[in-house]
Design an enzyme around this catalytic site. Structure first.
Site, PDB file in Angstrom:
ATOM      1  N   PRO A   1       0.824  -1.219   0.000  1.00 42.16           N
ATOM      2  CA  PRO A   1       0.000   0.000   0.000  1.00 42.16           C
ATOM      3  C   PRO A   1       0.854   1.263   0.000  1.00 42.16           C
ATOM      4  O   PRO A   1       0.491   2.258  -0.636  1.00 42.16           O
ATOM      5  CB  PRO A   1      -0.820  -0.129   1.284  1.00 42.16           C
ATOM      6  CG  PRO A   1      -0.925  -1.603   1.510  1.00 42.16           C
ATOM      7  CD  PRO A   1       0.370  -2.181   1.028  1.00 42.16           C
TER       8      PRO A   1
ATOM      9  N   ALA B   1       4.307   1.293  -0.837  1.00 44.43           N
ATOM     10  CA  ALA B   1       5.561   1.101  -1.596  1.00 44.43           C
ATOM     11  C   ALA B   1       5.245   0.611  -2.999  1.00 44.43           C
ATOM     12  O   ALA B   1       4.847  -0.543  -3.192  1.00 44.43           O
ATOM     13  CB  ALA B   1       6.477   0.116  -0.877  1.00 44.43           C
TER      14      ALA B   1
ATOM     15  N   ILE C   1     -10.205   5.626 -34.095  1.00 46.93           N
ATOM     16  CA  ILE C   1     -10.588   5.132 -35.422  1.00 46.93           C
ATOM     17  C   ILE C   1     -11.938   4.423 -35.367  1.00 46.93           C
ATOM     18  O   ILE C   1     -12.756   4.530 -36.282  1.00 46.93           O
ATOM     19  CB  ILE C   1      -9.487   4.194 -35.971  1.00 46.93           C
ATOM     20  CG1 ILE C   1      -8.261   5.026 -36.389  1.00 46.93           C
ATOM     21  CG2 ILE C   1      -9.998   3.346 -37.127  1.00 46.93           C
ATOM     22  CD1 ILE C   1      -7.024   4.196 -36.710  1.00 46.93           C
TER      23      ILE C   1
ATOM     24  N   GLY D   1     -14.335   5.133 -33.407  1.00 52.78           N
ATOM     25  CA  GLY D   1     -15.399   6.068 -33.048  1.00 52.78           C
ATOM     26  C   GLY D   1     -16.207   5.567 -31.859  1.00 52.78           C
ATOM     27  O   GLY D   1     -15.652   5.006 -30.912  1.00 52.78           O
TER      28      GLY D   1
ATOM     29  N   GLU E   1       6.533  -2.948 -13.666  1.00 54.23           N
ATOM     30  CA  GLU E   1       7.966  -3.255 -13.898  1.00 54.23           C
ATOM     31  C   GLU E   1       8.760  -1.982 -14.208  1.00 54.23           C
ATOM     32  O   GLU E   1       9.603  -1.948 -15.105  1.00 54.23           O
ATOM     33  CB  GLU E   1       8.189  -4.265 -15.016  1.00 54.23           C
ATOM     34  CG  GLU E   1       7.364  -5.510 -15.113  1.00 54.23           C
ATOM     35  CD  GLU E   1       6.700  -6.036 -13.869  1.00 54.23           C
ATOM     36  OE1 GLU E   1       7.054  -5.632 -12.739  1.00 54.23           O
ATOM     37  OE2 GLU E   1       5.798  -6.856 -14.017  1.00 54.23           O
TER      38      GLU E   1
END
Lengths: 82, 377
Positions: B127, B129, B333, B335, B359
């Site tokens: 929570p 870190a 594209i 929509g 990561e």
């Protein structure tokens, strides 16, 4: 410095462009060793000198200076005794 | 320099592509809605040696090279980023054990991980870190019975079903890594719900309350848990996520190719509109550029070249930001259809965003990359 030590110095100097690293100088005290450099250093000595760094070798004193690293390389390169 | 796939690698890519088209693509949207992948697909991954596939033959693995592994990861992500994230976290742990585990740990865990008999997860974030991994608050204490862990892990990908956790904790203020089996006394696993990216990756929160594990489950040395053990796992994860982002980019491109050929506006297919073509051109070039960065990183990793660390970081940075741009354009594209779950591009956008966070976030890469000395090649 011997050939191994010169190669180690060349590698470390890439991260210390304006500093002339000495044989026994403490690289951790210089404060530039990040975790990424630590991993690269292991990869460098393994590839350059054909050794395998094991978990048992994870000791700051093995990587503290050019001489310490070259000593590690020498120990790991030595043929196993019976 | 010749950077092209071998005949064997091309054949492997075709195999991966066929598998994903048959076994993953048709189900990915449903898994996303149900917030879980199927047991069947995990069994299929096991059967094909797609889990733990970098484990070497000595420990029962197939020892895939990094390029082939990257191709596998891209193809899996093209189908479903949640399945990709299972490969990522499982293989991160396997990689860390193979790299820094003791001979006993390698013998005990790698054969099961290589067969996918046991699934593995990384228990790093907490929570308080995230990017500041050295700031984990979980503690480890030495006792006669073993190591005793106390603390709370969050965002543990596939923690809901993992049987083995690689855990970072502080032992007397030194970041230290441990292998914790799911059945360890004092470990509680709770599903973490409500996420909107890689929604089927079965996140969990772990609570360690006097969790006792054997002394032999310390991995690496005390104080080297982050700098070497977790760093090795994260480096592998970064590589996997980079390829995963390429897979998302390719999926966006595939979806847009189909849609712009079929959808007609102003009397012509969308693909005839020049501004749509501009978006497609950017997508095509950026996906290819990201793939090339990944291939170079993979080649360097196979050579065990120390330069691989920064090239992997560069690949992850470029590929993840590219995937977000590609997915954002893919929604544009499409929509209004792009905002609907009738089309997968909304999922791609949500999943792409995750690759910018895990990561090593985009900002961590931006801080770290200029510290390296990029040599010409």
């Amino acid at each position: 410095m011997d050939e191994t030590q010169v190669k180690i110095k060349e590698f470390l100097s890439r991260f210390l462009k304006s500093h002339d690293l000495q044989l026994d100088e403490d690289i951790f005290a210089l404060g530039f060793v990040s975790s990424l450099l630590a991993m690269q250093l292991v990869a460098f000595v393994e590839k350059e000198f054909g050794i395998q760094v094991e978990d048992a070798d994870l000791d700051l004193d093995n990587f503290r200076s050019i001489r310490a690293i070259s000593d590690l390389v020498a120990r790991k390169s030595a043929p196993a005794t019976a | 320099m010749k950077l092209e796939l071998t005949v064997v690698q091309r054949a492997a890519r075709d195999e991966f592509r066929d598998f994903v088209s048959a076994e993953i693509l048709p189900h990915a949207d449903r898994w996303d809605r149900e917030a879980a992948i199927s047991r069947k697909v995990i069994d299929a991954l096991r059967a094909r040696d797609y889990l733990g596939s970098n484990v070497v033959g000595k420990y029962g693995g197939v020892g895939r090279d990094m390029i082939t592994y990257g191709l596998l990861t891209e193809e899996i992500a093209r189908g479903c980023s949640s399945v990709r994230s299972l490969l990522t976290v499982h293989d991160m742990v396997a990689h860390a054990i193979q790299r820094w585990g003791s001979p006993e740990q390698r013998q005990n865990y790698l054969p099961a991980l290589a067969r996918g008999k046991v699934l593995a997860a990384l228990a790093l974030s907490e929570p308080n870190a995230g990017s500041d991994a050295a700031g984990v608050e979980t503690t480890a204490a030495d006792s006669n019975e073993g190591w005793v862990l106390n603390g709370h892990k969050k965002w543990t990908t596939f923690g809901q079903i993992a049987g083995l956790f690689l855990v970072l904790a502080q032992f007397e203020g030194q970041p230290t890594a441990f292998l914790v089996e799911r059945e360890s006394p004092g470990l509680t696993v709770r599903p973490l719900t409500g996420v909107w990216g890689t929604r089927a990756s079965q996140l969990a929160e772990l609570t360690f309350e006097g969790c006792c594990i054997p002394h032999g489950n310390l991995i690496g040395r005390i104080g080297f848990g982050l700098s070497h053990v977790i760093a090795a796992a994260l480096e592998h994860g970064r590589y996997s996520v980079a390829w995963g982002a390429v897979g998302i980019g390719q999926a966006c491109l595939d979806a847009c190719r189909r849609y712009t050929a079929e959808r007609r506006q102003f009397g012509v297919p969308l693909s005839d509109h020049q501004l749509i073509r501009r978006l497609l051109a950017d997508m095509i070039v950026n996906v290819r550029a990201a793939r090339l960065l990944c291939l170079r990183a993979g080649w360097l990793r196979d050579q065990r070249d120390p330069v691989a660390f920064m090239e992997t970081m560069a690949a992850k940075y470029f590929a993840s930001t590219m995937a977000v741009r590609a997915a954002n354009d893919a929604v544009q594209i499409h929509g209004a259809n792009g905002m609907s779950d009738e089309y997968p591009v909304g999922r791609y956008l949500r999943d792409a965003k995750v690759t910018e966070i895990i990561e090593g976030s985009t900002q961590i890469q931006q801080i770290a990359l200029p510290m390296f000395d990029f040599e010409e090649f």
